[in-house]
Scaffold this motif. Structure first.
Motif, PDB file in Angstrom:
ATOM      1  N   GLU A   1     -43.559  -0.629 -37.742  1.00 33.62           N
ATOM      2  CA  GLU A   1     -42.240  -1.269 -37.814  1.00 33.62           C
ATOM      3  C   GLU A   1     -42.315  -2.616 -38.518  1.00 33.62           C
ATOM      4  O   GLU A   1     -41.367  -3.028 -39.180  1.00 33.62           O
ATOM      5  N   ALA A   2     -43.417  -3.299 -38.424  1.00 30.46           N
ATOM      6  CA  ALA A   2     -43.551  -4.614 -39.036  1.00 30.46           C
ATOM      7  C   ALA A   2     -43.781  -4.550 -40.541  1.00 30.46           C
ATOM      8  O   ALA A   2     -43.732  -5.574 -41.208  1.00 30.46           O
ATOM      9  N   SER A   3     -44.001  -3.349 -41.067  1.00 33.70           N
ATOM     10  CA  SER A   3     -44.285  -3.259 -42.493  1.00 33.70           C
ATOM     11  C   SER A   3     -43.486  -2.182 -43.222  1.00 33.70           C
ATOM     12  O   SER A   3     -43.059  -2.409 -44.350  1.00 33.70           O
ATOM     13  N   VAL A   4     -43.258  -1.027 -42.610  1.00 33.19           N
ATOM     14  CA  VAL A   4     -42.605   0.048 -43.358  1.00 33.19           C
ATOM     15  C   VAL A   4     -41.629   0.906 -42.553  1.00 33.19           C
ATOM     16  O   VAL A   4     -40.745   1.529 -43.125  1.00 33.19           O
TER      17      VAL A   4
ATOM     18  N   SER B   1     -47.831  -5.591 -33.856  1.00 28.15           N
ATOM     19  CA  SER B   1     -46.759  -6.036 -34.736  1.00 28.15           C
ATOM     20  C   SER B   1     -47.245  -7.120 -35.691  1.00 28.15           C
ATOM     21  O   SER B   1     -46.922  -7.112 -36.880  1.00 28.15           O
TER      22      SER B   1
ATOM     23  N   GLY C   1     -49.363  -5.470 -38.267  1.00 27.82           N
ATOM     24  CA  GLY C   1     -48.468  -4.780 -39.199  1.00 27.82           C
ATOM     25  C   GLY C   1     -47.761  -5.766 -40.113  1.00 27.82           C
ATOM     26  O   GLY C   1     -47.502  -5.474 -41.283  1.00 27.82           O
ATOM     27  N   GLY C   2     -47.462  -6.946 -39.582  1.00 30.43           N
ATOM     28  CA  GLY C   2     -46.857  -8.000 -40.389  1.00 30.43           C
ATOM     29  C   GLY C   2     -47.782  -8.444 -41.512  1.00 30.43           C
ATOM     30  O   GLY C   2     -47.338  -8.796 -42.608  1.00 30.43           O
TER      31      GLY C   2
ATOM     32  N   GLY D   1     -47.228  -6.016 -44.180  1.00 33.67           N
ATOM     33  CA  GLY D   1     -45.954  -6.327 -44.834  1.00 33.67           C
ATOM     34  C   GLY D   1     -46.081  -7.517 -45.777  1.00 33.67           C
ATOM     35  O   GLY D   1     -45.561  -7.503 -46.901  1.00 33.67           O
TER      36      GLY D   1
ATOM     37  N   TYR E   1     -38.126  -6.488 -38.768  1.00 32.78           N
ATOM     38  CA  TYR E   1     -39.166  -7.465 -39.024  1.00 32.78           C
ATOM     39  C   TYR E   1     -39.860  -7.241 -40.360  1.00 32.78           C
ATOM     40  O   TYR E   1     -40.362  -8.178 -40.969  1.00 32.78           O
ATOM     41  N   LYS E   2     -39.862  -6.011 -40.845  1.00 34.60           N
ATOM     42  CA  LYS E   2     -40.496  -5.712 -42.124  1.00 34.60           C
ATOM     43  C   LYS E   2     -39.866  -6.521 -43.246  1.00 34.60           C
ATOM     44  O   LYS E   2     -40.537  -6.906 -44.188  1.00 34.60           O
TER      45      LYS E   2
ATOM     46  N   THR F   1     -41.533  -9.909 -43.100  1.00 39.19           N
ATOM     47  CA  THR F   1     -42.939  -9.895 -43.518  1.00 39.19           C
ATOM     48  C   THR F   1     -43.075  -9.720 -45.029  1.00 39.19           C
ATOM     49  O   THR F   1     -43.836 -10.441 -45.670  1.00 39.19           O
ATOM     50  N   ILE F   2     -42.309  -8.806 -45.592  1.00 33.68           N
ATOM     51  CA  ILE F   2     -42.396  -8.566 -47.030  1.00 33.68           C
ATOM     52  C   ILE F   2     -41.874  -9.768 -47.806  1.00 33.68           C
ATOM     53  O   ILE F   2     -42.478 -10.185 -48.800  1.00 33.68           O
TER      54      ILE F   2
END
Length: 172
Positions: free
Chosen positions: A29-32, A63, A66-67, A70, A120-121, A124-125
């Protein structure tokens, strides 16, 4: 129909593999991925309130990791993947404005947006695309995601039975 779906999710949330799925969901979820970690965190805590802090920690650490992915997508893959799409939509000025806002408000954007329902993605992106410093990004992510997940877990741990009853009453 929703009550059957909720019952199935709740059964899986109490299963031995649930923490692994929570970690994977939080990371993705934090990236894609579009599904928020609370989708699994809430039924997991309701199924086993004694492990609320453990589940919140799993969601937080996963998370934040994962961030990092992202951030990398925004910082490294922006030119190869996103830039052609931005050009196609003639949105170069929009991207430049977003990057500048991140340069000005970086930590605050991460701290505030990490608590909200905004996926959140995007944070992060955009952080990576703005080349926001990685260490402050990771620390702000740890704080904001920790607050979010530990707050949810703490409320559910403390008020789990009434919340569970509320959910059960509202499902058709």
């Amino acid at each position: 129909m929703l009550d059957n779906l909720y019952a199935r999710v709740r059964t899986h949330a109490a299963g031995p593999q649930a923490p692994v799925w929570l970690a994977l969901l939080s990371f993705a979820e934090a990236s894609v991925f579009p599904l928020p970690p609370e989708t699994l965190l809430i039924p997991m805590v309701l199924a086993n309130r004694a492990r609320a802090w453990q589940y919140a920690a799993i969601a937080t650490v996963s998370s934040v990791l994962g961030g990092l992915l992202g951030w990398y997508i925004g910082a490294v893959l922006l030119e190869h993947v996103a830039r052609p799409i931005v050009h196609f939509y003639h949105a170069e000025a929009t991207l430049a404005a977003l990057q500048e806002k991140f340069r000005q408000w970086g930590v605050w954007i991460v701290l505030i947006k990490g608590l909200t329902p905004v996926p959140y993605k995007f944070v992060t992106i955009a952080s990576g695309a703005a080349h926001f410093a990685l260490l402050p990004f990771m620390l702000a992510s740890l704080v904001t995601r920790g607050v979010r997940f530990f707050l949810v877990a703490g409320l559910l741990r403390r008020f789990g039975a009434p919340i569970e009853a509320f959910i059960a009453q509202r499902l058709p």
